[in-house]
Write a protein that holds these residues in place. Structure first.
Motif, PDB file in Angstrom:
ATOM      1  N   LEU A 153      -9.368 -67.077 -76.832  1.00  0.00           N
ATOM      2  CA  LEU A 153      -9.223 -66.396 -75.542  1.00  0.00           C
ATOM      3  C   LEU A 153     -10.581 -66.263 -74.845  1.00  0.00           C
ATOM      4  O   LEU A 153     -10.678 -66.416 -73.623  1.00  0.00           O
ATOM      5  CB  LEU A 153      -8.578 -65.023 -75.743  1.00  0.00           C
ATOM      6  CG  LEU A 153      -7.080 -65.075 -76.089  1.00  0.00           C
ATOM      7  CD1 LEU A 153      -6.622 -63.762 -76.716  1.00  0.00           C
ATOM      8  CD2 LEU A 153      -6.245 -65.395 -74.870  1.00  0.00           C
ATOM      9  N   THR A 173      -3.664 -72.611 -76.186  1.00  0.00           N
ATOM     10  CA  THR A 173      -2.773 -71.601 -76.776  1.00  0.00           C
ATOM     11  C   THR A 173      -2.508 -71.841 -78.260  1.00  0.00           C
ATOM     12  O   THR A 173      -1.703 -71.147 -78.859  1.00  0.00           O
ATOM     13  CB  THR A 173      -1.417 -71.583 -76.030  1.00  0.00           C
ATOM     14  OG1 THR A 173      -0.858 -72.902 -76.060  1.00  0.00           O
ATOM     15  CG2 THR A 173      -1.568 -71.144 -74.578  1.00  0.00           C
ATOM     16  N   LEU A 176      -2.838 -68.776 -80.501  1.00  0.00           N
ATOM     17  CA  LEU A 176      -2.430 -67.490 -79.917  1.00  0.00           C
ATOM     18  C   LEU A 176      -1.041 -67.037 -80.361  1.00  0.00           C
ATOM     19  O   LEU A 176      -0.153 -67.860 -80.607  1.00  0.00           O
ATOM     20  CB  LEU A 176      -2.450 -67.591 -78.385  1.00  0.00           C
ATOM     21  CG  LEU A 176      -3.780 -68.018 -77.760  1.00  0.00           C
ATOM     22  CD1 LEU A 176      -3.686 -67.962 -76.240  1.00  0.00           C
ATOM     23  CD2 LEU A 176      -4.930 -67.140 -78.256  1.00  0.00           C
ATOM     24  N   HIS A 180       0.340 -63.640 -76.138  1.00  0.00           N
ATOM     25  CA  HIS A 180      -0.851 -64.212 -75.505  1.00  0.00           C
ATOM     26  C   HIS A 180      -0.606 -65.629 -74.991  1.00  0.00           C
ATOM     27  O   HIS A 180      -1.176 -66.031 -73.985  1.00  0.00           O
ATOM     28  CB  HIS A 180      -2.041 -64.171 -76.472  1.00  0.00           C
ATOM     29  CG  HIS A 180      -2.709 -62.826 -76.490  1.00  0.00           C
ATOM     30  ND1 HIS A 180      -2.622 -61.966 -77.557  1.00  0.00           N
ATOM     31  CD2 HIS A 180      -3.434 -62.200 -75.550  1.00  0.00           C
ATOM     32  CE1 HIS A 180      -3.286 -60.841 -77.259  1.00  0.00           C
ATOM     33  NE2 HIS A 180      -3.789 -60.968 -76.055  1.00  0.00           N
TER      34      HIS A 180
END
Ligand SMILES: Nc1ncnc2c1ncn2[C@@H]1O[C@H](COP(=O)(O)OP(=O)(O)OP(=O)(O)O)[C@@H](O)[C@H]1O
Ligand SMILES: [Mg+2]
Length: 265
Positions: A153, A173, A176, A180
């Motif tokens: 992130l 991603t 995540l 998120h």
């Protein structure tokens, strides 16, 4: 956004590889318009990262890459760097810098006199970016003390804070959690639309890609195998051809595309 005919990214006759090994051969993509998000998908080793790195100016790319009609390789290095934002697939090194400092550093590195991203105080902007992607509480944490997903992130925040004209994210991603993943894709799509960016996101989650992307580009063996809006590009036949899987493409009760993998072929 103004959308004249030459507005956006045009990739034409692009080739690149490693040493003498070609990976991408004579690839041409339909024009990627400003304000649109393109998901780049395909199996492991398809050449997605190689292509993205090449478009970001890392690698021995030949062919034509034009932004709003302007050949990118002809631009001075610093100007090109300002236009392009790239988040690599590998996580950033766990250095002793706070998350906020790392984003401020990226803002300072990528701004110049003509850049709209010069506007505003960099610390404020960096903090706003962290808040937008939901990690304001990590601002003062050291990168070296973060979890894998938190580091991913932070890396995303570094890439998006500058609002480059072309935003390229390689599997942003992959580390995540479910919330998120959604927050990040929603935020990237919002930035893309609001600021008229050309965004390319490499991802493996096809349902997530279908939900957020305007178009999907499918790569295998360094060649484009399909391109189009998610609902048209993603078919059971394509999944069989490109991923060697027997899968169903269905629409859930709320209208989202779902992929159900029955077995590997
Ligand atoms: N530094 C390198 N030197 C030589 N070959 C490489 C290098 N990096 C990648 N390759 C090769 O290039 C091909 C494409 O790799 P690339 O990383 O672009 O795939 P990818 O589509 O991003 O895959 P993944 O989904 O696993 O990330 C693969 O065959 C890979 O082994
Ligand atoms: Mg990759």
């Amino acid at each position: 956004m103004d959308q004249d005919i030459s507005s956006g990214l045009v990739v034409e006759g692009v080739s690149l590889g490693y040493g003498r090994t070609p990976i991408i051969r004579d690839l041409t993509l339909p024009a990627l318009r400003r304000g649109t998000l393109t998901a780049l998908i395909g199996p492991n080793g398809a050449g997605k990262s190689t292509l993205l790195r090449g478009l970001a100016g890392l690698g021995n790319l030949t062919g034509s890459v034009r932004l709003d009609g302007e050949e990118l390789h002809r631009l001075p290095r610093a100007e090109r760097a300002m236009l392009l934002g790239f988040m690599p697939q590998s996580l950033p090194p766990p250095i002793s810098l706070s998350v906020l400092e790392s984003v401020v550093g990226s803002l300072r590195a990528g701004t110049g006199a003509s850049s709209h991203s010069r506007a505003g105080d960099p610390v404020r902007r960096a903090y706003a970016t962290l808040a937008d992607i939901g990690i304001a509480e990590l601002a003062n944490r050291e990168l070296s003390a973060l979890s894998g997903g938190q580091r991913q992130l932070a890396s995303l925040a570094q890439a998006v804070a500058r609002r480059p004209a072309v935003l390229m994210l390689d599997e942003p991603t992959s580390a995540l959690d479910l919330r998120h993943q959604t927050v990040v894709m929603r935020e990237v799509a919002r930035l893309t639309r609001e600021h008229g960016l050309v965004t390319i996101v490499v991802m493996h989650d096809i349902a997530l890609a279908a939900r957020h992307a305007d178009q999907i580009a499918v790569l295998r063996g360094g060649a484009l195998r399909a391109f189009g809006i998610p609902r048209e590009a993603i078919t059971a036949r394509l999944l069989a051809d490109v991923y060697d899987i027997d899968a169903r493409v269905e629409t859930c009760s709320r209208g989202s595309l779902q992929i159900i993998v029955d077995h590997a072929l």
